[in-house]
Motif scaffolding. Structure first.
Motif, short mmCIF file in Angstrom:
data_model
loop_
_atom_site.label_atom_id
_atom_site.label_comp_id
_atom_site.label_asym_id
_atom_site.label_seq_id
_atom_site.Cartn_x
_atom_site.Cartn_y
_atom_site.Cartn_z
N LEU A 91 15.14 0.19 1.30
CA LEU A 91 14.75 -1.00 0.57
C LEU A 91 13.26 -0.92 0.25
CD1 LEU A 91 15.20 -3.92 -0.46
CD2 LEU A 91 14.76 -4.70 1.89
N VAL A 92 12.91 -1.17 -1.00
CA VAL A 92 11.50 -1.21 -1.39
C VAL A 92 10.97 -2.63 -1.27
CG1 VAL A 92 9.86 -0.79 -3.26
CG2 VAL A 92 11.82 0.74 -2.96
N LEU A 113 16.49 2.17 -7.71
CA LEU A 113 17.84 1.67 -7.96
C LEU A 113 17.85 0.16 -8.00
CD1 LEU A 113 19.89 3.72 -5.33
CD2 LEU A 113 19.80 4.18 -7.77
N SER A 114 18.69 -0.41 -8.87
CA SER A 114 18.95 -1.84 -8.81
C SER A 114 19.78 -2.15 -7.57
CB SER A 114 19.71 -2.29 -10.05
OG SER A 114 21.02 -1.70 -10.06
N TYR A 154 15.76 -0.75 -4.59
CA TYR A 154 15.89 0.29 -3.56
C TYR A 154 15.39 1.61 -4.11
CZ TYR A 154 18.85 -3.02 -1.05
OH TYR A 154 19.32 -4.12 -0.38
N GLU A 155 15.10 2.54 -3.21
CA GLU A 155 14.64 3.87 -3.60
C GLU A 155 15.55 4.92 -2.99
OE1 GLU A 155 10.67 6.77 -3.35
OE2 GLU A 155 10.87 5.04 -2.01
N ASP A 177 0.81 -1.21 0.00
CA ASP A 177 0.00 0.00 0.00
C ASP A 177 0.85 1.27 0.00
OD1 ASP A 177 -2.30 -1.48 -0.06
OD2 ASP A 177 -2.71 -1.31 2.09
N ASP A 178 2.12 1.16 0.42
CA ASP A 178 3.00 2.33 0.48
C ASP A 178 3.93 2.42 -0.73
OD1 ASP A 178 1.92 3.04 2.90
OD2 ASP A 178 3.46 2.03 4.09
N LEU A 179 3.74 1.55 -1.72
CA LEU A 179 4.63 1.54 -2.87
C LEU A 179 4.51 2.86 -3.64
CD1 LEU A 179 6.58 -0.16 -4.67
CD2 LEU A 179 4.55 -0.84 -5.97
N PRO A 180 5.62 3.60 -3.81
CA PRO A 180 5.54 4.85 -4.59
C PRO A 180 5.42 4.55 -6.07
CG PRO A 180 7.82 4.42 -3.94
CD PRO A 180 6.97 3.36 -3.29
#
Length: 323
Positions: free
Chosen positions: A284-285, A266-267, A300-301, A256-259
């Motif tokens: 970390l996403v 980033l890889s 990653y973000e 639900d928090d995924l941008p």
């Protein structure tokens, strides 16, 4: 006998070169290895082996925990090297250059009658304007065109200021490469901070949204200077990663928090390289299934809102701090 030149391209041993004419050799963390990798805890003690055969050189993974990669492909069997290749063990990139062999070694073959492609190690950035088709349908082609022109006016000088090596338009965005990750991160952060004042809003006040994907590794440069290869493809997949291919993991975020916009993804390899520099806030996403890419990929973000940007027109570049 042919020789093999090994150049370390990233990490604490960056710039190290060794030439070998006796085989087999082993790569790993152990001091007994022909090339003993320091400062990379994802490298196994005895990680990979290279031996010489009549056809060239054979690279083999020695059942390492994190694998041996040629480009973006993890090898699962013996891999024969007849041309210069960039490989990755752990988070360390190294170039293997066969010498003294009666074959073309300058790159991968081009079209008949054309020179071989050059190989570079670069940071690859993909920028995309979110929902461009919807924007045109809802607010009209004239506004969509004005928005795209404004994005070009913002992005092109920002990329140049960050030291871009290659840049081309992709219709609704850009593909850009940089000599290192610092430039790529700086460009993305500057554009996101400045888009509110540089890009027009729609008639209902809706702000334009952007997405970035950044990867780091070996690109292939064709005769026109364009970039090709799995590293470029990965950057495009990161930019477009969505909720349908997302998998939550411990330490990451919930679905639900995924941008979905105004983000820089980033890889895992790019993230590991950034950690060596320090000063770049990331989180970390989670894991993603990326179209055309085998397996699940840790993503990653960059927390770009936590990174200060110099005033407009400043020549300084303190966006990304290195240690």
């Amino acid at each position: 006998m042919p020789t093999l030149l090994i150049k370390i391209l990233t990490g604490p041993m960056k710039g190290t070169e060794k030439r070998f004419d006796q085989f087999p050799i082993v790569l790993g963390r152990s001091p007994d290895c022909a090339i003993a990798i320091s400062g990379d805890d994802r490298v196994s003690r005895s990680h990979a082996r290279i031996r010489h055969v009549p056809q060239g050189f054979v690279l083999e993974d020695l059942q390492s925990k994190n694998g041996t990669f040629v480009g973006e492909t993890r090898i699962t069997a013996a891999y024969t090297l007849t041309t210069s290749k960039v490989i990755r063990i752990g988070n360390t990139l190294m170039q293997l250059e066969p010498e003294g062999m009666a074959i073309e070694r300058t790159g991968i073959p081009g079209a008949p009658g054309q020179p071989a492609m050059r190989e570079l190690v670069e940071a690859v950035l993909v920028l995309d304007l979110c929902d461009s088709t919807t924007i045109a349908n809802r607010y009209g082609d004239a506004f969509a065109l004005r928005l795209k022109e404004a994005l070009r006016a913002l992005a092109r000088p920002t990329f140049a200021q960050a030291g871009v090596s290659f840049l081309k338009g992709t219709g609704d965005g850009f593909l850009a490469t940089f000599p290192d990750l610092t430039g790529a991160i700086e460009a993305a952060v500057r554009i996101l901070h400045r888009k509110a004042e540089a890009l027009p809003r729609a008639s209902d006040g809706a702000p334009p949204m952007l997405r970035f994907g950044i990867h780091f590794g070996q690109t292939y440069v064709d005769s026109d200077g364009d970039r090709q290869g799995d590293v470029v493809n990965m950057a495009f997949r990161l930019e477009g990663a969505g909720s349908s291919g997302f998998h939550e993991t411990r330490g990451g975020i919930v679905k639900d928090d995924l941008p979905l916009h105004d983000r820089v993804f980033l890889s895992e390899h790019a993230y590991q390289e950034l950690q060596k520099m320090g000063g770049v806030p990331c989180r970390l996403v989670g894991f993603f299934d990326l179209k055309g890419m085998a397996g699940r990929h840790r993503v990653y973000e960059v927390l770009w809102r936590d990174i200060p940007v110099p005033n407009e027109g400043s020549e300084t570049r303190p966006v990304v701090k290195t240690e």
